[in-house]
Design a protein around this motif. Structure first.
Motif, PDB file in Angstrom:
ATOM      1  N   ARG A  20       0.873  -1.189   0.000  1.00 46.39           N
ATOM      2  CA  ARG A  20       0.000   0.000   0.000  1.00 46.39           C
ATOM      3  C   ARG A  20       0.904   1.230   0.000  1.00 46.39           C
ATOM      4  N   LEU A  21       1.529   1.463  -1.135  1.00 40.78           N
ATOM      5  CA  LEU A  21       2.620   2.429  -1.218  1.00 40.78           C
ATOM      6  C   LEU A  21       2.169   3.874  -1.062  1.00 40.78           C
ATOM      7  N   GLY A  22       1.002   4.217  -1.561  1.00 43.63           N
ATOM      8  CA  GLY A  22       0.501   5.582  -1.383  1.00 43.63           C
ATOM      9  C   GLY A  22       0.330   5.924   0.083  1.00 43.63           C
ATOM     10  N   LEU A  23      -0.280   4.999   0.832  1.00 42.70           N
ATOM     11  CA  LEU A  23      -0.442   5.213   2.277  1.00 42.70           C
ATOM     12  C   LEU A  23       0.911   5.229   2.981  1.00 42.70           C
ATOM     13  N   ALA A  24       1.824   4.372   2.526  1.00 38.28           N
ATOM     14  CA  ALA A  24       3.164   4.343   3.125  1.00 38.28           C
ATOM     15  C   ALA A  24       3.853   5.687   2.940  1.00 38.28           C
ATOM     16  N   LEU A  47      12.301   4.214  -1.074  1.00 38.26           N
ATOM     17  CA  LEU A  47      12.053   2.891  -1.655  1.00 38.26           C
ATOM     18  C   LEU A  47      10.624   2.769  -2.171  1.00 38.26           C
ATOM     19  N   ALA A  48       9.672   3.297  -1.411  1.00 39.69           N
ATOM     20  CA  ALA A  48       8.277   3.262  -1.871  1.00 39.69           C
ATOM     21  C   ALA A  48       8.123   4.082  -3.154  1.00 39.69           C
ATOM     22  N   ALA A  49       8.746   5.241  -3.192  1.00 37.86           N
ATOM     23  CA  ALA A  49       8.695   6.084  -4.392  1.00 37.86           C
ATOM     24  C   ALA A  49       9.363   5.374  -5.571  1.00 37.86           C
ATOM     25  N   ARG A  53       7.921   4.214  -9.263  1.00 33.81           N
ATOM     26  CA  ARG A  53       8.616   4.869 -10.379  1.00 33.81           C
ATOM     27  C   ARG A  53       8.559   6.393 -10.272  1.00 33.81           C
ATOM     28  N   GLN A  54       8.479   6.887  -9.052  1.00 38.85           N
ATOM     29  CA  GLN A  54       8.586   8.325  -8.782  1.00 38.85           C
ATOM     30  C   GLN A  54      10.061   8.609  -8.537  1.00 38.85           C
ATOM     31  N   LEU A  59      15.178   9.847  -5.682  1.00 45.55           N
ATOM     32  CA  LEU A  59      16.524  10.434  -5.682  1.00 45.55           C
ATOM     33  C   LEU A  59      16.657  11.485  -4.588  1.00 45.55           C
ATOM     34  N   SER A  60      15.646  12.306  -4.435  1.00 47.45           N
ATOM     35  CA  SER A  60      15.673  13.346  -3.404  1.00 47.45           C
ATOM     36  C   SER A  60      15.762  12.729  -2.002  1.00 47.45           C
TER      37      SER A  60
END
Length: 188
Positions: A20-24, A47-49, A53-54, A59-60
């Protein structure tokens, strides 16, 4: 507790493990807002980003992780992965090398760097990195198979077959290793 960064961090990691990457990302962002110098939150949000593929966000976050922990290898390794996904192979290679310089026992960094070296045609250097990864017992079956592919690219089919065989011994369910070995035997 809505003011406790570690609570948001823990829930964010849990969400990430569930896919649930958006919530993470939302919870990890809140953890960072509450505790801006909390490097693990940047790592996990990065890692979630990266999985979403964000790449600019990843990178930031990894850059910030490096700023907070400049001597730790993880930030360089993960930033290298983001650079690699972004197609910035020289930057990825530099980050993997820095990760290895920070921790000479970081097997995954050797494997990642070896893949880039092989892609660039630096086969002997790639073989050396895969060999080091094998010595470290970090994903040795995968490393044997990758080293076998490198030997095959060099035309050393006997060495390739030996490596594929070792990969099969370590991971008997690895269908790709069987296919690679069959291809090498047929090419002989």
């Amino acid at each position: 507790d809505p003011t406790h960064a570690r609570a948001y961090y823990g829930r964010g990691v849990s969400y990430a493990q569930q896919g649930r990457l958006g919530l993470a990302i939302a919870d990890l962002t809140r953890a960072i807002e509450l505790e801006p110098d909390f490097a693990p939150a940047y790592r996990n949000r990065g890692l979630a980003a990266l999985h979403q593929r964000q790449l600019e966000q990843a990178l930031s976050d990894f850059h910030e992780m490096i700023r907070l922990e400049p001597h730790a290898p993880g930030g360089y390794y993960f930033r290298g992965r983001a650079h690699q996904q972004h197609g910035e192979l020289e930057a990825a290679l530099a980050d993997y090398t820095t990760a290895i310089e920070r921790d000479t026992y970081f097997g995954a960094a050797y494997g990642a760097r070896a893949g880039l070296l092989r892609q660039g045609g630096y086969f002997e250097d790639a073989i050396a990195d895969y060999t080091r990864q094998i010595e470290l017992q970090d994903e040795p079956a995968w490393a044997y198979r990758q080293r076998g592919l490198t030997h095959a690219q060099q035309g050393d089919l006997d060495a390739a077959i030996d490596d594929y065989t070792q990969a099969i011994v370590l991971a008997p369910a690895d269908a790709a290793a069987y296919a690679n070995r069959a291809d090498a035997r047929l090419a002989k």
